[in-house]
Design an enzyme around this catalytic site. Structure first.
Site, PDB file in Angstrom:
ATOM      1  N   GLU A  98       0.773  -1.152  -0.053  1.00  0.00           N
ATOM      2  CA  GLU A  98       0.034   0.046  -0.033  1.00  0.00           C
ATOM      3  C   GLU A  98       0.605   1.242   0.013  1.00  0.00           C
ATOM      4  O   GLU A  98       0.365   2.443  -0.637  1.00  0.00           O
ATOM      5  CB  GLU A  98      -0.926  -0.230   1.377  1.00  0.00           C
ATOM      6  CG  GLU A  98      -2.113   1.111   1.053  1.00  0.00           C
ATOM      7  CD  GLU A  98      -3.218   0.838   1.922  1.00  0.00           C
ATOM      8  OE1 GLU A  98      -3.731   1.636   2.679  1.00  0.00           O
ATOM      9  OE2 GLU A  98      -3.631  -0.399   2.175  1.00  0.00           O
ATOM     10  N   ASP A 120      -2.858  -3.166   2.881  1.00  0.00           N
ATOM     11  CA  ASP A 120      -3.382  -3.404   4.185  1.00  0.00           C
ATOM     12  C   ASP A 120      -4.607  -4.481   4.178  1.00  0.00           C
ATOM     13  O   ASP A 120      -5.313  -4.338   3.197  1.00  0.00           O
ATOM     14  CB  ASP A 120      -3.654  -2.130   4.806  1.00  0.00           C
ATOM     15  CG  ASP A 120      -2.722  -1.224   5.213  1.00  0.00           C
ATOM     16  OD1 ASP A 120      -1.459  -1.760   5.275  1.00  0.00           O
ATOM     17  OD2 ASP A 120      -2.716  -0.131   5.883  1.00  0.00           O
ATOM     18  N   TYR A 125      -1.503  -5.005  13.524  1.00  0.00           N
ATOM     19  CA  TYR A 125      -2.163  -4.143  12.633  1.00  0.00           C
ATOM     20  C   TYR A 125      -3.321  -3.469  13.452  1.00  0.00           C
ATOM     21  O   TYR A 125      -4.091  -3.841  14.108  1.00  0.00           O
ATOM     22  CB  TYR A 125      -3.216  -5.084  11.772  1.00  0.00           C
ATOM     23  CG  TYR A 125      -4.190  -4.313  10.546  1.00  0.00           C
ATOM     24  CD1 TYR A 125      -3.200  -3.834   9.742  1.00  0.00           C
ATOM     25  CD2 TYR A 125      -5.319  -4.344  10.831  1.00  0.00           C
ATOM     26  CE1 TYR A 125      -3.894  -3.143   8.673  1.00  0.00           C
ATOM     27  CE2 TYR A 125      -6.047  -3.753   9.831  1.00  0.00           C
ATOM     28  CZ  TYR A 125      -5.309  -3.171   8.687  1.00  0.00           C
ATOM     29  OH  TYR A 125      -6.105  -2.511   7.600  1.00  0.00           O
TER      30      TYR A 125
END
Length: 628
Positions: A7, A103, A301
């Site tokens: 990303e 992501d 995350y």
């Protein structure tokens, strides 16, 4: 050769290092059978209305609604160079397949797929789905790449979210702007959020404080209070009766003990709330700090809505807790009960936010201050969540005198349990004697605990004692407080909950990943201001924001309706409802709005005519009066 698309550049570099793609090229890295490149956020975006028809360059009510069929996409002007790099790499003859490494969430899925489709790529791709940027997690992820088809429904939900936001934003913004003569930005999630802030402000401004009176006296060293009186004279008469009676009788003295369970681990919203409460961070600051820690491999995350870990993380979590305890210099023996944070059924895409083992070797002097604070919160929450329950003893005293009941309450932490580790890491260290005893009274001005420890018989039921120093205390009722980001995030998370069945998984406005952006946009476009001290900032609607909500119909500002749409997006993701049905509902709402809305009378006072004289000399080419 596999083409890996991340990303952003920093993530691509971390992936490339682990899989051995060490040769730097223009816009990508290569080596060991891999090419690793990156997007820069959203490279592809929905086309503007004028792309479909030149007439949409001007904002006219009669041209609404705008429903593209099909939707078209364009390359973002500022990222054309990187898009071309990706497109050329996809076409390389030695590239057999791709790895989607954006992501692992709804937006990441959308970013990759739009680039893939815009470039016309047909080559097969697999999904890298990881919750940590640690080297081991990356290696395991590449060893266990997921079939792309497993995430088709996630992409479908992402498309629905993006297109629904576009349809509501474009149509409602143009509609209300043409009706009221100036640009009025409207959003599917933004406007209901603004409505909550405006409604709270209206409650505060419309609040009329009322005086109330209580009678306070001292019994055996404890301050006790009567119920409230609305009329001062009644309270004064009670004082006279107490003086005449002189004696009070203990009618109840109860001591009870309860356990306070350890807190749950952090999801993004709960972390943002605590960071705002403790440090005054905005939701966006917290997300940015946590994202940076994630990319530095210090936390897992961040954009998660789960507060649990999966059942197979038992041993790794226990080891991590020991490492974190040692890192923060906590030397006392503490039991670690990981079972209370493990629940695979409550983990969908990603588990809760926790620190990684890399933190144990981290040099804190190299971590920026804001990130240190977030890392401290995440670590403290991990260790406290696996600790013992705290034990709290509560005291309730009732005294009868002159025909009235007087009360006092107090409590103390008799066994701190999980609080010890949290307090240690967050810098709220107690001295060893106090920490060991755990006796920390809340409401100590009443003195109940001190009296009981000195002589418990003094507060025994039925005992008569002198009623000393009775007096009238005057107070005023107070309105609700303005929203802070902490309380607004909580309200967004629970919005519409009362109108949904208990089994619904996700209630509220927006998602953990989008709420910060919604708040920031409200501030940026001038609908909301931050006011207050450096640490405690309140979100206050501007005149412009209040005026917008004043003319908005219920279906646009309804938190319940928008929360219901958010739930339906989750159902699209799970194939419980068809994406076409969701989009049809959005379109029906827009058509109904345009056909039935009646302008609010007197709105000319809310939205005075715009002055254009200063723009006459240099008008924006091709712009309508609503855009100038």
């Amino acid at each position: 050769m596999k083409l890996v698309i991340a990303e952003k550049p920093s993530v691509a570099q971390s992936l490339a290092k682990v899989i051995g793609a060490n040769q730097k090229k223009d816009g990508y890295l290569e080596g060991n059978g891999y090419i690793v490149s990156w997007c820069v956020g959203h490279l592809i975006e929905l086309a503007n209305p004028e792309y479909y028809d030149e007439k949409y360059k001007k904002w006219r009510k009669e041209d609404l609604p705008i429903f593209p069929a099909p939707f078209s996409y364009q390359v973002t002007a500022s990222t054309k160079k990187q898009y071309q790099v990706l497109k050329d790499l996809m076409k390389r003859s030695d590239v057999d397949s791709l790895v989607e490494a954006t992501d692992a969430g709804r937006e990441g899925e959308l970013i990759f797929r739009l680039v893939y489709k815009q470039a016309g790529c047909k080559k097969p791709f697999e999904r890298l789905w990881i919750s940590s940027m640690e080297d081991k997690a990356i290696k395991d992820g590449f060893a266990n790449l997921k079939p792309s088809a497993d995430y088709d429904d996630l992409y479908e939900a992402a498309l629905c979210r993006e297109r629904a936001d576009w349809l509501v934003g474009i149509n409602a913004t143009r509609f209300f702007s043409t009706v009221y003569g100036q640009t009025l930005n409207v959003g599917r999630v933004m406007t209901p959020t603004l409505a909550m802030i405006v409604e709270r402000e209206a409650e505060i401004k419309g609040f009329k404080p009322e005086n109330f009176y209580t009678v306070q006296m001292m019994v055996s060293g404890v301050v006790v209070n009567s119920e409230r009186f609305k009329i001062k004279q009644e309270a004064e008469e009670l004082v006279e009766k107490i003086n005449a009676a002189d004696k009070a009788r203990i009618s109840k003295m109860e001591t009870s003990t309860r356990q306070e369970k350890p807190p749950l681990l952090y999801d993004l919203t709960s972390l943002q709330r605590d960071a705002n409460k403790y440090y005054g961070f905005t939701a966006q600051q917290t997300l940015d700090y946590t994202q940076s820690l994630y990319e530095k491999k210090f936390v897992t995350y961040p954009r998660t809505d789960s507060r649990y870990l999966t059942d197979d993380m038992d041993d790794s979590t226990a080891r991590l807790c020991c490492l974190m305890k040692d890192k923060y210099g906590y030397t006392k023996m503490v039991p670690i009960s990981t079972k209370q944070v493990l629940n695979s059924s409550k983990v969908s895409d990603h588990h809760a936010i926790i620190p990684t083992e890399n933190v144990s070797d981290a040099d804190y002097s190299e971590i920026p201050s804001g990130e240190q604070k977030i890392l401290g919160l995440v670590t403290a929450r991990l260790l406290s969540s696996v600790g013992d329950p705290a034990e709290i003893t509560e005291y309730a005293l009732e005294v009868e005198c002159a025909g009235e009941v007087f009360k006092a309450k107090s409590k103390c932490i008799t066994s701190p349990g999980w609080h010890l580790l949290e307090d240690w890491i967050l810098g709220k260290k107690q001295d060893d004697e106090e920490a060991d005893s755990g006796k920390k009274e809340d409401g100590g001005s009443h003195g109940i605990l001190e009296i009981l420890e000195a002589d418990a018989s003094l507060l025994s039921e039925g005992r008569e004692l002198p009623a000393r120093d009775p007096k009238v205390k005057e107070g005023k009722t107070t309105p609700k407080k303005r929203f802070t980001e902490d309380s607004l995030l909580s309200a967004m998370e629970s919005a519409g909950a009362k109108d949904m069945p208990d089994e619904v998984e996700r209630k509220g406005l927006g998602t953990p990943a989008t709420r910060a952006g919604v708040i920031e946009k409200l501030v940026r476009i001038g609908f909301v201001e931050r006011q207050g001290s450096k640490k405690t900032k309140y979100l206050v609607p501007t005149e412009k924001g209040t005026s917008l909500i004043t003319v908005m119909p219920e279906q646009i500002q309804s938190a319940s309706m928008t929360a219901e749409w958010e739930q339906k997006l989750l159902e699209v993701e799970k194939q419980d409802i068809a994406s076409e049905d969701f989009m049809a509902e959005i379109k029906d709402m827009i058509v109904d709005l345009i056909e039935t809305y009646e302008p609010v009378k007197g709105a000319d006072k809310l939205f005075p005519p715009r002055q254009y004289k200063q723009y006459k000399k240099y008008p924006k080419k091709g712009a309508s009066r609503w855009q100038r």
